[in-house]
Structure formats: C-alpha cells, structure tokens
Design an enzyme around this catalytic site. Structure first.
Site, short mmCIF file in Angstrom:
data_model
loop_
_atom_site.label_atom_id
_atom_site.label_comp_id
_atom_site.label_asym_id
_atom_site.label_seq_id
_atom_site.Cartn_x
_atom_site.Cartn_y
_atom_site.Cartn_z
N PRO A 22 -15.93 139.69 69.49
CA PRO A 22 -16.32 140.61 68.44
C PRO A 22 -16.47 139.95 67.07
CG PRO A 22 -14.03 140.94 69.09
CD PRO A 22 -14.65 140.03 70.10
N ASN A 23 -17.46 140.43 66.36
CA ASN A 23 -17.77 140.04 64.98
C ASN A 23 -18.38 138.64 64.85
OD1 ASN A 23 -16.83 142.49 63.73
ND2 ASN A 23 -14.78 141.82 64.30
N GLU A 110 -10.83 127.21 75.06
CA GLU A 110 -10.75 128.24 74.01
C GLU A 110 -11.11 127.60 72.67
OE1 GLU A 110 -6.79 129.87 73.90
OE2 GLU A 110 -7.10 130.77 71.94
N HIS A 112 -11.84 128.22 68.42
CA HIS A 112 -11.82 129.05 67.20
C HIS A 112 -12.46 128.25 66.08
CE1 HIS A 112 -9.16 131.75 69.25
NE2 HIS A 112 -8.46 130.70 69.62
N ARG A 119 -3.56 130.64 59.23
CA ARG A 119 -3.91 131.98 58.75
C ARG A 119 -2.77 132.97 59.00
NH1 ARG A 119 -9.69 133.40 60.88
NH2 ARG A 119 -9.42 135.02 59.28
C1 DHK Z 1 -12.66 134.44 65.12
C2 DHK Z 1 -12.27 135.70 64.84
O1 DHK Z 1 -13.15 136.69 64.80
C3 DHK Z 1 -10.87 136.00 64.51
O2 DHK Z 1 -10.51 137.31 64.89
C4 DHK Z 1 -9.92 135.00 65.10
C5 DHK Z 1 -11.72 133.34 65.31
C6 DHK Z 1 -10.34 133.58 64.76
C7 DHK Z 1 -12.31 132.00 64.88
O3 DHK Z 1 -11.72 131.30 64.06
O4 DHK Z 1 -13.38 131.66 65.37
O5 DHK Z 1 -8.63 135.24 64.61
#
Ligand code: DHK
Length: 300
Positions: A22-23, A110, A112, A119
């Site tokens: 998401p996002n 995984e 990020h 954070r």
């Molecule tokens: C991306 C997100 O949308 C967050 O909710 C995670 C991750 C971190 C990233 O760093 O890509 O906490």
C-alpha cells in the site's frame, strides 16, 4: 525455502515477482524526504534493467489491498521463482502476508526504501521477515536491485545443484554468454562440498556471482541428522579467530550445544544441536558464505 524452490524443475526460468504494498503507488509524491523522488514506474524500470542484466525475468506488481497481495503471493508459488517484497505498512501488521509467503515456499527478499529502524517504533517490527531469506532497508530503490542480485545468485546455485541431482552426473559445464561455468560434485571418497569453478570467466563485474561453493550434496540434505543453515550468512566454526573450533568430527554433543556461528547482517547467530549425538560430518569451511537450507553438519 530456497531448498524447496530448488526441487522444482526450472524454477529459475520463471520470473521473479517484485511486489509492492500500500501507498507505494504514491512514490515520488509521497514524503519524498523519506521515500525519495523516484516514482514506482522508475523503480520498475530500474528493476527490469537489472533483471535483464542478471538474466532474470521479472513481474512487477503493486496493490493497496492486503487480500490482493495474498492472492499474488499464492499465485507466485506456481508462476514465479522468487519474490522481492516491499509490503509497505502491511509489513508491520500482516500475519496474512507472512502465512502467504510461508505457503509460497519461494526465496523472498524483504525490501524497504527507508531505514525502518531509524523511524517510529511501530515500524521496527516486521511480521514478514521470518519468511524472508534476507531484509534490505534504508537504501532507497537500490534495495530492490540488491535483492534481485541476491536472488539471481541463490537461484543459479539452486538450479545447478538441481541439475546435478537430477542427472546424477558428477560434473557439468555450461556456457552462458561469455562465461563458462563448471559445476562438480565431490567423489564418494571426498567429503568436500560441491565446488563451482569457472572454466573461463569474463572479466565482467556485472555478471551474477555463481562461482561460490554450492550446497552440500543432496544425500546430506536428506539425512535425519542434517544441521541446515536457517539463514544466509557467513559461517564461523570457532568463537574467535585463532580459537579452537566449537566441534570436531567424532565429538559428542548435547542438545542445545553450539556447533558454529553464522554471521548475518552483523549479528552472530549460534547454531545449536537440536539433538544429542556425535558429529559425523562437517560440510562447511570456516569463513565461508552459506545459503538458507545449506547443510552444515551431520549429527548422528
Ligand atoms: C514503506 C511504507 O509504506 C511504510 O509503511 C513502511 C516502507 C516502510 C519503506 O520504507 O519502503 O514502514
């Protein structure tokens, strides 16, 4: 997971799934000071270029919906050879994604973009890490490319081992573009692990690294006393340089006794005997990289 993937024929011919949660469709616009200015389309383009360089196929997907991500991971079990996953916020909440990744039985990395450990505290825990062969955080979109590199190496090693297993040949040589790679199985008389040796290696730093020693013989993997690596890392057979090794062949060990250490992501992880017995074989050399599922020792 890597070992299970290796048992499926031509696993590495299937594309790697790069899955975004998401996002992540908002990349470029969303908090660029944290997630960078690249869009998801930029990340996809970079992944496709890197995958092509590594000789991997790639499928790129994004969803804001947990169930859709679960469906994609379930489908990956048959369709894909491996998974790169940035689960976004579901990283920190989703047992369903963990279950799906475990059920997929594929090597997964995984990723990020941000350093989640720098954070908020709620981002420090990942539900999905136990199903991953490795975790990359804080390196921006480069993390996706590093994940693809790691998986290319893992898949190459798995497929070479699978070919040796399937053909029962002692040795094979393959040409891949300018590179020629010889893969040899140890003779019955030798306890040494399989060695991958370059017959002739093009001086390309860009080539995927598949020249490291491969997994221990498959017979060892089937042994009930096989001690397998639970992670990707570097093996240390003694507690400190110059100190005696934890165990030697012939030593009696108790359940819970440390057999060796694996260093992974700067953490030293003791690998302990799960049962009492005698060390029958040590299949790994000191300071050598190991893959998930690789047989380290046999306890009888
Ligand atoms: C991306 C997100 O949308 C967050 O909710 C995670 C991750 C971190 C990233 O760093 O890509 O906490």
């Amino acid at each position: 997971m890597a070992a299970k993937a290796a048992r499926r024929p031509s696993a590495s011919k299937k594309p790697v799934l790069v899955l975004n949660g998401p996002n992540l469709n908002m990349l470029g616009k969303r908090q660029p000071e944290i997630y960078g200015r690249e869009t998801l389309a930029d990340v996809e383009k970079a992944c496709r270029a890197e995958a092509a360089r590594l000789g991997l196929g790639v499928e790129f997907a994004q969803s804001n919906h947990e169930g859709v991500l679960v469906d994609l991971i379930q489908a990956a079990r048959e369709k894909n050879s491996a998974i790169v996953i940035n689960a976004g916020a579901y990283t920190h909440t989703s047992v369903a994604l963990l279950d799906a990744l475990n059920a997929a039985e594929l090597p997964a990395v995984e990723v990020h973009l941000s350093n989640i450990y720098k954070r908020e505290a709620f981002r420090h825990h990942s539900y999905i890490s136990p199903a991953a062969v490795g975790v990359i955080a804080g390196l921006g979109s480069q993390g996706y490319l590093l994940a693809l590199q790691a998986l290319a190496r893992l898949l190459a090693r798995s497929s070479f081992s699978a070919i040796l297993d399937e053909t029962k040949l002692g040795e094979i040589e393959m040409a891949d573009g300018e590179r020629r790679i010889r893969v040899a199985r140890p003779t019955a008389a030798s306890a040494a692990p399989i060695a991958l040796a370059p017959a002739a290696v093009a001086a390309s730093a860009a080539a995927p690294s598949i020249l490291a020693p491969a997994a221990a013989p498959s017979d060892a993997a089937k042994h009930p006393g096989a001690v397998k690596s639970p992670m990707v890392g570097t093996v240390y057979l003694s507690p400190e340089p110059g100190k005696p090794v934890f165990v030697n062949v012939g030593d009696k060990v108790a359940a819970g006794q440390t057999l060796l250490i694996i260093e992974a992501m700067k953490t030293f992880n003791p690998i302990k005997a799960t049962k009492a017995g005698t060390i029958a074989q040590v299949l790994i050399e000191n300071a050598r990289p190991v893959e998930f599922g690789e047989v380290l020792m046999i306890v009888e």
